[in-house]
Design a protein around this motif. Structure first.
Motif, PDB file in Angstrom:
ATOM      1  N   VAL A 151      -8.940   4.831  -0.059  1.00 24.23           N
ATOM      2  CA  VAL A 151      -8.422   5.241   1.254  1.00 24.23           C
ATOM      3  C   VAL A 151      -8.908   4.254   2.303  1.00 24.23           C
ATOM      4  N   VAL A 189      -3.637  10.361  -6.631  1.00 28.41           N
ATOM      5  CA  VAL A 189      -3.419  10.102  -5.204  1.00 28.41           C
ATOM      6  C   VAL A 189      -3.098  11.394  -4.472  1.00 28.41           C
ATOM      7  N   ASP A 191      -3.401   6.039   4.355  1.00 24.89           N
ATOM      8  CA  ASP A 191      -3.104   4.725   3.788  1.00 24.89           C
ATOM      9  C   ASP A 191      -3.986   4.524   2.561  1.00 24.89           C
ATOM     10  N   VAL A 192      -3.341   4.273   1.433  1.00 22.90           N
ATOM     11  CA  VAL A 192      -4.057   4.144   0.160  1.00 22.90           C
ATOM     12  C   VAL A 192      -3.723   2.802  -0.480  1.00 22.90           C
ATOM     13  N   ILE A 220      -6.326  13.237  -3.799  1.00 23.99           N
ATOM     14  CA  ILE A 220      -7.092  12.611  -2.722  1.00 23.99           C
ATOM     15  C   ILE A 220      -6.485  12.956  -1.360  1.00 23.99           C
ATOM     16  N   ALA A 221      -5.157  12.859  -1.256  1.00 22.11           N
ATOM     17  CA  ALA A 221      -4.488  13.148   0.018  1.00 22.11           C
ATOM     18  C   ALA A 221      -4.700  14.604   0.435  1.00 22.11           C
ATOM     19  N   ASP A 225       0.846  -1.187   0.000  1.00 18.09           N
ATOM     20  CA  ASP A 225       0.000   0.000   0.000  1.00 18.09           C
ATOM     21  C   ASP A 225       0.878   1.233   0.000  1.00 18.09           C
ATOM     22  N   PRO A 282      -7.466   4.205  -6.704  1.00 15.70           N
ATOM     23  CA  PRO A 282      -7.037   4.376  -5.313  1.00 15.70           C
ATOM     24  C   PRO A 282      -8.213   4.320  -4.342  1.00 15.70           C
TER      25      PRO A 282
END
Length: 300
Positions: A247, A218, A237-238, A221-222, A182, A245
């Motif tokens: 989460v 990613v 954590d992805v 998203i983060a 991951d 992706p």
């Protein structure tokens, strides 16, 4: 500046945050350290308006430090991270609802006080990943292949296991097929770094933890997680599943392993955030009446 660090017993010898504390001291700042798990604290004297520029917490889920951080926030002190944001991610059931309602890619999530209740989940959604809603550091995370395995008493939320408390919630999510690795995406006050590592459910694999490039998807998203929850120092954590992706966990103040010059970067971020003052999470957990579920993740 004058700062106060709350360090739980589990991190008594941990480089993060102890190296950060030493770095800040070397830069000429006054750093007071409180140990909530093993000392008497005169909260009437320690927690006063104007006593510190900021309070910083490195804790485990369910640890006593969060209450003290909330007390500091109540008297007007800046906290790193924002205490409402920490509460929002420490409860994995709450975090799943906030994230999914905000359009973030998280698995369908079920909650129950007893593992056997998950037997009602349709068989097509097995295998399941089951873990305590207040767990931390990957402890007590289990892969359940079938409803029959739910009879295993080890799945119950018991005191001291993974942060789980007696009577606490468990959550279950359908397993996301993945390569056995991951991504741990770290955010240090807006700067993002990604580490590839062995997934907690595939610990037998020989995977060397290493820094890897971040894809635009990613990274987006983060960054969105930081905005939604109001976090400044955090990890995500992805899993890279077949549909993109996903989460699977959010952590406040993680280890920042593999982040270049992590101690200096985190120390500088703490100072910046202390000077900046409190931030307002998109989801205001302190005022649930003003943020109905339908409104979560609205205009930002």
């Amino acid at each position: 500046m004058r700062l106060c660090f709350l360090v739980e017993e589990q991190y008594r010898y941990d480089g993060m945050p102890l190296d950060v504390i030493r770095q800040l001291g070397a830069w000429g700042h006054q750093v007071d350290v409180l140990w909530p798990g093993r000392s008497l604290i005169s909260i009437s004297e320690a927690i006063q308006a104007g006593s510190h520029d900021a309070w910083v917490l490195k804790t485990v889920s369910g640890g006593p430090g969060l209450t003290l951080l909330e007390a500091a926030a109540c008297v007007g002190l800046t906290t790193v991270n924002d205490v409402r944001a920490i509460r929002g991610v420490r409860d994995k059931a709450l975090a799943a609802v906030i994230a999914r309602s905000s359009g973030l890619p998280v698995p369908v999530t079920y909650a129950a006080a007893r593992a056997e209740e998950f037997a009602q989940i349709p068989g097509a959604q097995y295998p399941l990943v089951v873990k305590p809603a207040d767990g931390s550091s990957g402890r007590a995370v289990r892969l359940v292949e079938s409803p029959e395995q739910l009879l295993d008493q080890a799945l119950s939320a018991e005191p001291g296991e993974g942060g789980g408390a007696a009577g606490g919630l468990l959550i279950a999510q359908p397993y996301v097929p993945n390569s056995g690795t991951d991504l741990k995406v770290y955010c240090v006050a807006g700067e993002l770094y990604a580490t590839e590592r062995c997934s907690p459910l595939h610990l037998g694999r020989a995977v060397r933890e290493r820094q890897v490039p971040l894809t635009p998807e990613v990274a987006r998203i983060a960054a969105e997680i930081g905005a939604v929850f109001g976090l400044d120092l955090y990890g995500v954590d992805v899993l890279l599943g077949p549909d993109g992706p996903v989460v699977v966990d959010i952590n406040d103040f993680p280890s920042f392993r593999q982040v270049p010059d992590a101690v200096a970067r985190v120390s500088a971020a703490v100072l910046h955030l202390a000077r900046k003052g409190p931030r307002q999470p998109v989801v205001d957990l302190a005022s649930p009446a003003t943020a109905p579920l339908a409104a979560i993740g609205g205009d930002r």
